[in-house]
Scaffold this motif. Structure first.
Motif, PDB file in Angstrom:
ATOM      1  N   LYS A 153       0.870  -1.184   0.000  1.00 30.58           N
ATOM      2  CA  LYS A 153       0.000   0.000   0.000  1.00 30.58           C
ATOM      3  C   LYS A 153       0.895   1.218   0.000  1.00 30.58           C
ATOM      4  CE  LYS A 153      -3.787  -1.107   3.179  1.00 30.58           C
ATOM      5  NZ  LYS A 153      -4.268  -0.679   4.511  1.00 30.58           N
ATOM      6  N   MET A 157      -2.771   9.747   2.281  1.00 32.92           N
ATOM      7  CA  MET A 157      -4.174   9.766   1.868  1.00 32.92           C
ATOM      8  C   MET A 157      -4.209  10.335   0.455  1.00 32.92           C
ATOM      9  SD  MET A 157      -7.329  11.697   3.681  1.00 32.92           S
ATOM     10  CE  MET A 157      -7.387  13.258   2.852  1.00 32.92           C
ATOM     11  N   MET A 158      -5.121   9.872  -0.377  1.00 34.86           N
ATOM     12  CA  MET A 158      -5.230  10.437  -1.718  1.00 34.86           C
ATOM     13  C   MET A 158      -6.689  10.551  -2.089  1.00 34.86           C
ATOM     14  SD  MET A 158      -2.757   9.269  -4.753  1.00 34.86           S
ATOM     15  CE  MET A 158      -1.105   9.557  -4.238  1.00 34.86           C
ATOM     16  N   MET A 159      -7.082  11.743  -2.506  1.00 33.25           N
ATOM     17  CA  MET A 159      -8.473  11.919  -2.941  1.00 33.25           C
ATOM     18  C   MET A 159      -8.457  12.069  -4.450  1.00 33.25           C
ATOM     19  SD  MET A 159      -9.496  14.419   0.088  1.00 33.25           S
ATOM     20  CE  MET A 159     -11.238  14.564   0.185  1.00 33.25           C
ATOM     21  N   THR A 160      -9.055  11.121  -5.130  1.00 29.64           N
ATOM     22  CA  THR A 160      -9.023  11.147  -6.609  1.00 29.64           C
ATOM     23  C   THR A 160     -10.449  10.897  -7.113  1.00 29.64           C
ATOM     24  OG1 THR A 160      -8.837   8.797  -7.092  1.00 29.64           O
ATOM     25  CG2 THR A 160      -6.811   9.915  -6.407  1.00 29.64           C
ATOM     26  N   GLY A 163     -11.863   7.638  -6.273  1.00 32.87           N
ATOM     27  CA  GLY A 163     -12.149   7.308  -4.873  1.00 32.87           C
ATOM     28  C   GLY A 163     -11.095   7.868  -3.931  1.00 32.87           C
ATOM     29  N   THR A 164     -11.398   7.766  -2.645  1.00 31.31           N
ATOM     30  CA  THR A 164     -10.473   8.288  -1.629  1.00 31.31           C
ATOM     31  C   THR A 164      -9.720   7.128  -0.989  1.00 31.31           C
ATOM     32  OG1 THR A 164     -11.916  10.146  -1.212  1.00 31.31           O
ATOM     33  CG2 THR A 164     -10.370   9.587   0.547  1.00 31.31           C
ATOM     34  N   ILE A 165      -8.443   7.309  -0.905  1.00 35.44           N
ATOM     35  CA  ILE A 165      -7.621   6.268  -0.267  1.00 35.44           C
ATOM     36  C   ILE A 165      -7.213   6.772   1.111  1.00 35.44           C
ATOM     37  CG2 ILE A 165      -5.409   5.053  -0.439  1.00 35.44           C
ATOM     38  CD1 ILE A 165      -5.920   4.975  -3.448  1.00 35.44           C
ATOM     39  N   SER A 166      -7.467   5.975   2.125  1.00 37.53           N
ATOM     40  CA  SER A 166      -7.099   6.446   3.470  1.00 37.53           C
ATOM     41  C   SER A 166      -5.610   6.252   3.705  1.00 37.53           C
ATOM     42  CB  SER A 166      -7.863   5.734   4.574  1.00 37.53           C
ATOM     43  OG  SER A 166      -8.745   4.820   4.084  1.00 37.53           O
ATOM     44  N   PRO A 167      -5.055   7.077   4.590  1.00 33.57           N
ATOM     45  CA  PRO A 167      -3.622   6.937   4.851  1.00 33.57           C
ATOM     46  C   PRO A 167      -3.316   5.615   5.566  1.00 33.57           C
ATOM     47  CG  PRO A 167      -4.599   8.506   6.381  1.00 33.57           C
ATOM     48  CD  PRO A 167      -5.680   8.143   5.396  1.00 33.57           C
ATOM     49  N   ALA A 168      -2.106   5.121   5.352  1.00 33.14           N
ATOM     50  CA  ALA A 168      -1.677   3.913   6.070  1.00 33.14           C
ATOM     51  C   ALA A 168      -1.473   4.286   7.528  1.00 33.14           C
ATOM     52  CB  ALA A 168      -0.380   3.400   5.467  1.00 33.14           C
ATOM     53  N   ASP A 252      -0.812  -0.831   9.750  1.00 33.24           N
ATOM     54  CA  ASP A 252      -0.222  -1.429   8.550  1.00 33.24           C
ATOM     55  C   ASP A 252       1.272  -1.665   8.755  1.00 33.24           C
ATOM     56  OD1 ASP A 252      -2.562  -1.200   6.663  1.00 33.24           O
ATOM     57  OD2 ASP A 252      -2.374   0.893   7.279  1.00 33.24           O
TER      58      ASP A 252
END
Ligand code: NAD
Length: 384
Positions: A153, A157-160, A163-168, A252
């Protein structure tokens, strides 16, 4: 006064004890500095770079050892190499003295003065000579980079539009020098970071780096006068493991840095706790070298335990040898400069000085540190 810097004996060690920038400072003091040919190859420094600043390149290692007044190195010398040194010579390096008492006996037997870089006192004045801290800082950085490479992973965090990916989530156990650098590095990479340490004073430092401090009531913990953690009781360790299990399960990456100076590291993450972690998670055990904080760690290896990667790779600062050598050489250089008598152009072992009292562990045929003397006596059946 003649100073000699030999090449490291361990071919897997990429760090070196001297860099040209520090060599120049020593030559400017009036020291006669010799470095072994090829010393800087692993950090991409040619012999020419050392000779340009006034160091003499030597190819006869044995002759240079025999004539040196001070030998500066990273790893401990072998007993054979201690025997080459002349009486009164000063040898400064890491010595791992609690695990290598036989070397201390050899230093005393050969009347060589041994400066142990691990035992530079942790005072403000000695900070620039503190190799444990300089290398632990780098190790903290490397541990996070290693873990992030192994995690399937990314950390931020990434907002695209997809979709939004949460931070590890990264959990650091032990927030001393290495742990604080690990927190700062993981934060810079965008992870959500939590940390724990048994020394209550650390809470504020963790928070100031933007991480959450995990609170666990372990009763009396505290620290020694040198800022080191006190050893926990078995009951306290059990309490700690219970509290850590939950945080590990939701993390993680777990990086463990918990150490007790001069003792085996405490086991904090058990196999049971690893079982509770998500598959694909990564644990970096930075205490692998002193016994490990994680049950199942193998020193020098990466192992898979129930789908969790447990990394026990040793010598993390050695992964960034250019910076690690700069910092270690600077620690050594600061020590020499601090005790250099500018008029006589010699290094003076001032026995009244608290830095020398802390790090000089053999001198003039004696082991000068009480705890180590006792250890050597025990090994030798009563004789130091
Ligand atoms: P270290 O490598 O001995 O230990 C690493 C960390 O593990 C420490 O923070 C310790 O409290 C922690 N620890 C021990 N047992 C634990 C457990 N069961 N659970 C969780 N954490 C545990 O220590 P270090 O990082 O080299 O230094 C510790 C402290 O010493 C520093 O934070 C600082 O306060 C002090 N220090 C002072 C100077 C100076 O003044 N020159 C220099 C270096 C360090």
């Amino acid at each position: 006064m003649k100073l000699f810097v030999p090449k490291e004996l361990d071919a897997s060690e990429a760090r070196v004890a001297m860099v040209p920038e520090v060599a120049k400072k020593l030559v400017d003091l009036g020291a006669e500095l010799e470095v072994e040919a090829g010393l800087g190859l692993s950090i991409l420094c040619s012999d020419e770079e050392y000779s340009k600043v006034g160091a003499v390149i030597v190819t006869d290692r044995v002759a240079a050892m025999k004539s040196a007044d001070i030998v500066l190195r990273l790893s401990a010398p072998t007993e054979d190499e201690i025997e080459l040194l002349k009486e009164g010579c000063i040898s400064a390096s890491y010595l791992d003295p609690f695990r290598q008492p036989q070397l201390l006996a050899k230093f005393a037997e050969c009347k060589v003065s041994a400066i142990c870089m691990e035992m530079i006192p942790r005072t403000t004045l000695a900070q620039k000579m503190d190799a444990l801290s300089s290398q632990a800082n780098l190790a903290g950085y490397v541990a996070v980079i290693m873990a992030s490479e192994r995690l399937p992973k990314m950390l931020p965090m990434m907002m695209t539009p997809a979709g939004t990916i949460s931070p590890a989530k990264v959990f650091i156990i032990g927030a001393g020098v290495a742990g604080l650098q690990a927190i700062a590095t993981a934060k810079r990479l965008g992870a959500r970071v939590e940390a724990f340490d048994t020394r209550p004073v650390v809470e504020e430092q963790v928070q100031s780096l933007g991480a959450r401090f995990v609170k666990v009531d372990l009763g009396e913990t505290g620290q020694t006068k040198d800022g080191y953690a006190k050893q926990l009781t078995d009951e306290q360790l059990a309490l700690q493991r219970d509290a850590m299990a939950k945080v590990c399960a939701s993390s993680d990456i777990v990086i463990t840095t918990a150490q007790i100076f001069g003792r085996k590291a405490p086991v904090i993450v058990t196999k049971e706790m690893l079982k509770g972690m998500k598959p694909g998670s990564v644990v970096v055990d930075m205490a692998a070298d002193t016994g490990g904080n994680v049950e199942g760690t193998v020193l020098g290896k990466e192992v898979d335990i129930n789908g969790v990667k447990v990394v026990g790779i040793a010598n993390l600062p050695g992964q960034v040898p250019v910076n690690a050598s700069q910092m270690y050489a600077s620690n050594l250089g600061s020590l020499i400069i601090h005790f250099w008598d500018k008029e006589e152009k010699v290094f003076k072992l001032n026995m009244e000085d608290e830095i020398i009292q802390g790090c000089l562990i053999a001198h003039d045929g004696e082991i000068t540190n009480d705890a180590l003397k006792e250890l050597v006596e025990k090994e030798n059946g009563g004789k130091a």
